[in-house]
Design an enzyme around this catalytic site. Structure first.
Site, PDB file in Angstrom:
ATOM      1  N   ASP A 181       0.841  -1.190   0.000  1.00 51.51           N
ATOM      2  CA  ASP A 181       0.000   0.000   0.000  1.00 51.51           C
ATOM      3  C   ASP A 181       0.882   1.248   0.000  1.00 51.51           C
ATOM      4  O   ASP A 181       1.899   1.298   0.696  1.00 51.51           O
ATOM      5  CB  ASP A 181      -0.876  -0.025   1.266  1.00 51.51           C
ATOM      6  CG  ASP A 181      -1.777   1.187   1.373  1.00 51.51           C
ATOM      7  OD1 ASP A 181      -2.714   1.302   0.560  1.00 51.51           O
ATOM      8  OD2 ASP A 181      -1.557   2.036   2.265  1.00 51.51           O
ATOM      9  N   GLU A 215       1.477  -0.565  -5.075  1.00 52.40           N
ATOM     10  CA  GLU A 215       0.490   0.461  -5.418  1.00 52.40           C
ATOM     11  C   GLU A 215       1.205   1.787  -5.619  1.00 52.40           C
ATOM     12  O   GLU A 215       1.643   2.424  -4.659  1.00 52.40           O
ATOM     13  CB  GLU A 215      -0.562   0.619  -4.311  1.00 52.40           C
ATOM     14  CG  GLU A 215      -1.700   1.529  -4.752  1.00 52.40           C
ATOM     15  CD  GLU A 215      -2.075   2.627  -3.774  1.00 52.40           C
ATOM     16  OE1 GLU A 215      -3.065   3.325  -4.028  1.00 52.40           O
ATOM     17  OE2 GLU A 215      -1.366   2.816  -2.765  1.00 52.40           O
TER      18      GLU A 215
HETATM   19  C1  ARE Z   1      -8.870   8.989   6.137  1.00 50.65           C
HETATM   20  C2  ARE Z   1      -9.655  10.244   5.907  1.00 50.65           C
HETATM   21  C3  ARE Z   1      -8.741  11.441   5.895  1.00 50.65           C
HETATM   22  C4  ARE Z   1      -7.948  11.502   7.186  1.00 50.65           C
HETATM   23  C5  ARE Z   1      -7.189  10.202   7.344  1.00 50.65           C
HETATM   24  C6  ARE Z   1      -6.409  10.154   8.660  1.00 50.65           C
HETATM   25  O1  ARE Z   1     -10.353  10.152   4.663  1.00 50.65           O
HETATM   26  O2  ARE Z   1      -9.534  12.611   5.783  1.00 50.65           O
HETATM   27  O3  ARE Z   1      -7.013  12.585   7.133  1.00 50.65           O
HETATM   28  O4  ARE Z   1      -8.115   9.109   7.326  1.00 50.65           O
HETATM   29  O5  ARE Z   1      -7.298  10.098   9.741  1.00 50.65           O
HETATM   30  C7  ARE Z   1      -7.653   5.256   2.605  1.00 50.65           C
HETATM   31  C8  ARE Z   1      -8.661   6.326   2.239  1.00 50.65           C
HETATM   32  C9  ARE Z   1      -8.340   7.654   2.913  1.00 50.65           C
HETATM   33  C10 ARE Z   1      -8.196   7.454   4.403  1.00 50.65           C
HETATM   34  C11 ARE Z   1      -7.027   6.498   4.588  1.00 50.65           C
HETATM   35  C12 ARE Z   1      -6.701   6.227   6.062  1.00 50.65           C
HETATM   36  O6  ARE Z   1      -8.663   6.495   0.848  1.00 50.65           O
HETATM   37  O7  ARE Z   1      -9.417   8.559   2.662  1.00 50.65           O
HETATM   38  O8  ARE Z   1      -7.974   8.709   5.044  1.00 50.65           O
HETATM   39  O9  ARE Z   1      -7.390   5.226   4.004  1.00 50.65           O
HETATM   40  O10 ARE Z   1      -7.801   5.739   6.725  1.00 50.65           O
HETATM   41  C13 ARE Z   1      -2.775   8.800  -2.826  1.00 50.65           C
HETATM   42  C14 ARE Z   1      -1.736   7.734  -2.515  1.00 50.65           C
HETATM   43  C15 ARE Z   1      -2.283   6.329  -2.596  1.00 50.65           C
HETATM   44  C16 ARE Z   1      -3.546   6.186  -1.765  1.00 50.65           C
HETATM   45  C17 ARE Z   1      -4.540   7.227  -2.262  1.00 50.65           C
HETATM   46  C18 ARE Z   1      -5.846   7.189  -1.467  1.00 50.65           C
HETATM   47  O11 ARE Z   1      -0.624   7.903  -3.403  1.00 50.65           O
HETATM   48  O12 ARE Z   1      -1.287   5.447  -2.103  1.00 50.65           O
HETATM   49  O13 ARE Z   1      -3.975   8.551  -2.094  1.00 50.65           O
HETATM   50  N1  ARE Z   1      -4.100   4.811  -1.846  1.00 50.65           N
HETATM   51  C19 ARE Z   1      -3.873   3.830  -0.759  1.00 50.65           C
HETATM   52  C20 ARE Z   1      -5.119   2.989  -0.476  1.00 50.65           C
HETATM   53  C21 ARE Z   1      -6.175   3.863   0.141  1.00 50.65           C
HETATM   54  C22 ARE Z   1      -5.702   4.315   1.523  1.00 50.65           C
HETATM   55  C23 ARE Z   1      -4.267   4.612   1.566  1.00 50.65           C
HETATM   56  C24 ARE Z   1      -3.412   4.410   0.496  1.00 50.65           C
HETATM   57  C25 ARE Z   1      -3.697   4.969   2.870  1.00 50.65           C
HETATM   58  O14 ARE Z   1      -5.536   2.336  -1.634  1.00 50.65           O
HETATM   59  O15 ARE Z   1      -7.423   3.227   0.228  1.00 50.65           O
HETATM   60  O16 ARE Z   1      -6.443   5.498   1.919  1.00 50.65           O
HETATM   61  O17 ARE Z   1      -3.278   3.736   3.487  1.00 50.65           O
HETATM   62  C26 ARE Z   1      -3.108  11.674  -7.274  1.00 50.65           C
HETATM   63  C27 ARE Z   1      -1.774  11.013  -6.931  1.00 50.65           C
HETATM   64  C28 ARE Z   1      -1.981   9.748  -6.105  1.00 50.65           C
HETATM   65  C29 ARE Z   1      -2.861  10.033  -4.901  1.00 50.65           C
HETATM   66  C30 ARE Z   1      -4.198  10.607  -5.391  1.00 50.65           C
HETATM   67  C31 ARE Z   1      -5.164  10.895  -4.265  1.00 50.65           C
HETATM   68  O18 ARE Z   1      -3.784  10.864  -8.207  1.00 50.65           O
HETATM   69  O19 ARE Z   1      -1.084  10.679  -8.114  1.00 50.65           O
HETATM   70  O20 ARE Z   1      -0.736   9.251  -5.674  1.00 50.65           O
HETATM   71  O21 ARE Z   1      -3.089   8.810  -4.203  1.00 50.65           O
HETATM   72  O22 ARE Z   1      -3.936  11.805  -6.120  1.00 50.65           O
HETATM   73  O23 ARE Z   1      -4.656  11.877  -3.436  1.00 50.65           O
END
Ligand code: ARE
Ligand code: CA
Length: 494
Positions: free
Chosen positions: A215, A241
């Protein structure tokens, strides 16, 4: 008797006569010679409890021919009803809203027994994103303090932005050293942190998992990911990812291919809009490579995942109905990457988690009785993509076509099809009426059974459970209903 489809088949008179005489010596799916090659496909079961996955492996996923299941994160996380609590680790105990350690171990064993490997989602870039609390297994923590694992000094405090959160994805330093949405960012270059992460991953491997989705890999320098992977057994599967961002982002999916495979987000960004619009073209190629795609052997391809179904407007998801199913069929028919079918649950609010009981455990569910995409879903209902007749049929199709070359496709209006040389044909009708396509083919003459409508083992004693089609004189005569895909392969000839 061959079952008649609901609409007219184009039958070529001479051939029809020849077929009537050819009772024996013709291949059928029970005499498949392709058992050696697997489908090479996986399925992501988002927020599915371990007990449900174990059962699903035995009843559905194994028999369908999937090779891998990608699970949601198995470790202890913050409490709460949102699905994304799974992405805020508070310890590496295998106790989560999805089940206990024992249930996880039992799932791995039972899936393995039916030929399905488990890939666990490994959240190792960060810990929680809240000030503190008690995790779902009772661990008390604060933002930068996790008993027995990490203290303040094990985290980055990047000092580059006002609250240490990532603000600018064009800064590599911010993306890797600052906090992704306030999630406490581990100093993954530190040997102690690496050791702690490796111990966690080793624990999962000791239970029999085959590998990991890493992740937020983008948020760790590739050297750190490599250092961790180097400490794992050599055959550990690594799925990184690294979301392909805009051209201004310095960190590219390509940077991570030395450490394992990478999810290629561009794949569905290219395919989905074509399926939605109804005009399919062959994939663009730049030399041998698809532009903006990591190389074939490094690519994990998918139509959607849990993030993109919520956040990316351009890609299709379960709400698109038949178009979504068709996109999955085209992906499974393709000769590119490792396909990962996605299976989540219906929702109307993007934060809403899968239904959980008073103890914070996700309710077990079953995919029994599901055979295809539905017109509408109740909130919380699992989509069960892995149980669709068409998907199992396409996994069989993949086993038969193996690595046969993808030949240039043919398009007439909203009908499109292509052949995997000498092994199989797939076609889609994205128009509004029954359409016909005469597709030149190297498949031998005969009557072929459609595995999209008929599923796996669609041909039983020469009788086709689905639609059937005629190949004659180097041409496949395809006439089929709107908003439908069809596919047949060399072993579905009767
Ligand atoms: C939640 C709340 C937030 C709060 C946080 C801490 O929504 O408001 O601040 O908790 O309390 C998932 C959810 C998030 C969640 C997080 C933790 O999607 O909403 O936050 O869990 O509970 C980037 C990363 C990429 C990531 C995506 C979501 O690069 O790695 O953001 N994806 C993975 C998972 C997600 C997960 C996380 C990572 C965290 O698949 O499900 O988040 O472990 C452009 C960029 C991308 C970027 C994208 C979005 O496209 O190129 O790199 O992705 O914008 O910002
Ligand atoms: Ca980081």
């Amino acid at each position: 008797m061959i079952r008649r489809p609901l609409f007219r088949l184009i039958v070529i008179p001479v051939l029809a006569g020849a077929l009537a005489l050819s009772g024996c010596g013709t291949p059928d799916s029970s005499a498949s010679d392709s058992a050696a090659s697997g489908s090479g496909a996986g399925v992501q079961l988002f927020q599915r409890p371990w007990v449900s996955i174990a059962e699903d492996c035995e009843t559905t996923i194994g028999p369908a021919g999937f090779e891998w299941v990608l699970t949601s994160p198995p470790n202890e996380h913050i409490a709460g009803e949102q699905w994304w609590t799974s992405y805020q680790p508070v310890s590496y105990e295998l106790e989560s809203k999805l089940g206990t350690r024992e249930e996880f171990a039992d799932m791995v064993q039972r899936c393995d027994a039916v030929g399905v490997k488990i890939i666990a989602d490994a959240v190792i870039n960060h810990m929680a994103g809240i000030d503190g609390g008690t995790g779902v297994n009772g661990t008390e923590f604060t933002h930068y303090n996790y008993p027995g694992l990490y203290t303040e000094e094990d985290f980055h405090h990047c000092g580059l932005t006002e609250n240490n959160d990532i603000e600018d994805y064009s800064s590599k330093e911010q993306v890797q050293n600052c906090e992704l949405v306030n999630l406490a960012d581990l100093d993954t270059a530190s040997p102690k942190v690496q050791e702690t992460i490796v111990a966690y991953l080793d624990d999962l491997l000791s239970l029999g998992v085959a590998g990991f989705r890493i992740d937020a890999a983008k948020h760790m320098p590739v050297e750190d990911v490599q250092a961790i992977v180097d400490q794992l057994p050599e055959d550990t599967i690594i799925w990184n990812e690294v979301i392909r961002g805009s051209v201004s982002e310095p960190i590219k999916p390509e940077d991570y291919i030395e450490t394992g495979q990478v999810f290629e987000f561009q794949y569905s960004r290219d395919l989905s809009p074509m399926v939605r619009a109804g005009f399919i073209m062959d994939p663009k190629l730049d030399g041998e490579e698809r532009p903006l795609h990591v190389p074939d052997e490094s690519a994990l391809v998918f139509i959607d995942n849990h993030d993109t179904e919520r956040g990316e407007q351009s890609v299709l998801n379960y709400r698109a109905g038949a178009r979504y199913e068709i996109a999955n069929i085209l992906m499974l028919a393709d000769d590119f990457g490792t396909p990962v079918v996605y299976s989540g649950y219906a929702y109307s609010n993007t934060d809403t988690g899968a239904r959980q009981n008073a103890n914070g455990k996700i309710n077990p569910s079953s995919c029994a009785g599901v055979t295809g995409i539905k017109d509408s879903y109740r909130d919380g209902e699992f989509v069960c993509t892995e149980a669709w007749t068409s998907i199992a049929g396409m996994l069989e199709w993949r086993e038969v076509v193996g690595d046969a070359k993808r030949l240039p496709g043919m398009r007439e209006g909203k009908v499109y099809g292509f052949e995997r040389e000498g092994k199989g044909i797939v076609a889609v009708n994205l128009g509004y009426a029954i359409e016909t396509l005469e597709l030149p083919t190297s498949l031998p003459n005969g009557r072929y059974c459609d595995v999209v409508s008929g599923g796996r083992d669609a041909l039983v004693d020469g009788e086709c459970k689905g639609l059937d089609f005629i190949v004659s004189g180097g041409v496949a005569q395809l006439e089929f209903p709107p908003n439908t895909a069809i596919a047949f392969h060399a072993n579905s000839r009767s």
